[in-house]
Design a protein around this motif. Structure first.
Motif, PDB file in Angstrom:
ATOM      1  N   ASP A  27     -29.760  76.218 -58.410  1.00 41.09           N
ATOM      2  CA  ASP A  27     -29.637  77.667 -58.269  1.00 41.09           C
ATOM      3  C   ASP A  27     -30.794  78.314 -59.025  1.00 41.09           C
ATOM      4  N   THR A  33     -26.630  72.328 -57.803  1.00 45.98           N
ATOM      5  CA  THR A  33     -25.494  72.698 -56.962  1.00 45.98           C
ATOM      6  C   THR A  33     -25.392  71.808 -55.725  1.00 45.98           C
ATOM      7  N   LYS A  47     -22.137  68.090 -52.457  1.00 45.86           N
ATOM      8  CA  LYS A  47     -21.919  69.337 -53.202  1.00 45.86           C
ATOM      9  C   LYS A  47     -20.759  69.137 -54.162  1.00 45.86           C
ATOM     10  N   SER A  80     -24.579  83.118 -55.817  1.00 45.78           N
ATOM     11  CA  SER A  80     -24.046  81.811 -56.179  1.00 45.78           C
ATOM     12  C   SER A  80     -23.586  81.033 -54.943  1.00 45.78           C
ATOM     13  N   GLY A  81     -24.050  79.784 -54.832  1.00 44.96           N
ATOM     14  CA  GLY A  81     -23.627  78.907 -53.743  1.00 44.96           C
ATOM     15  C   GLY A  81     -24.267  79.200 -52.395  1.00 44.96           C
ATOM     16  N   ASP A 101     -24.060  79.338 -46.772  1.00 47.01           N
ATOM     17  CA  ASP A 101     -22.981  79.341 -47.762  1.00 47.01           C
ATOM     18  C   ASP A 101     -22.514  77.901 -47.917  1.00 47.01           C
ATOM     19  N   ALA A 103     -20.282  76.460 -49.973  1.00 45.58           N
ATOM     20  CA  ALA A 103     -18.835  76.238 -50.093  1.00 45.58           C
ATOM     21  C   ALA A 103     -18.155  76.295 -48.729  1.00 45.58           C
TER      22      ALA A 103
END
Length: 193
Positions: A27, A33, A47, A80-81, A101, A103
């Motif tokens: 990141d 990440t 991940k 984030s992510g 994205d 996640a």
């Protein structure tokens, strides 16, 4: 290693030679990440999950490297992510730049997509707030820049070479007023300007 000694340590040494972490996605704060590993003829992307375990989200075999992977990492965003990637999701006709994205494993809408050409390159700002440059190939390398003054300047340089050469910024003076350019093309001997 003495090959006549077929010991566990010899087998471990061979496994160590073919299994390795070869890269990380970081990141903007430099925290890992995603992990990229090489094992058994394939790159595997992992991940981290909330429970601390790592989950595989992409595998690319060596024999498939000649075709474009699902997406190509460009850089971290300030969200984030989320990462800037080059991709052609199933419902799109062209490769574009997306904010992936991790996640949700979702691309969303393209940030940049050319109606005629696949995007071939992108450069992300160090703080992850924006895409600084995006490029496609239309007989020659064509790039658009987030900075309007630089974009206009680069268009002028391409016109100087009759839009028939690849024009690459190579370096910039510390005051930002001087660019070193690498130029090449069918009618242009590779040279620095």
């Amino acid at each position: 290693i003495d090959r006549s000694e077929r010991s566990e340590s010899w087998a471990f040494a061979i496994m160590g030679a073919v299994f390795a972490t070869v890269g990380w996605w970081l990141d903007v704060d430099g925290q890992p990440t995603a992990r990229v590993q090489w094992f058994g003829g394939a790159f595997t992307f992992w991940k981290p999950e909330p429970d601390g375990e790592w989950k595989r989200f992409l595998k690319i075999r060596t024999r498939d490297l000649k075709t474009l992977p699902d997406y190509l990492y460009l850089g971290a965003s300030d969200q984030s992510g989320r990462y800037y990637v080059l991709a052609r999701p199933e419902n799109r006709d062209r490769i574009g730049v997306y904010l992936f994205d991790l996640a949700a494993e979702a691309f969303g809408e393209p940030l940049i997509e050319d109606p005629l050409y696949d995007m071939a390159f992108g450069r992300v700002s160090q703080d992850g707030k924006k895409l600084l440059e995006s490029c496609h190939i239309a007989d020659v390398w064509v790039c658009q820049y987030a900075d309007p003054a630089l974009d206009a300047h680069m268009k002028g340089i391409r016109r100087y070479f009759a839009d028939s050469a690849n024009v690459h910024p190579f370096a910039t003076a510390s005051d930002g007023r001087t660019l070193l350019m690498f130029v090449e093309g069918p009618g242009q001997v590779p040279a620095f300007y």
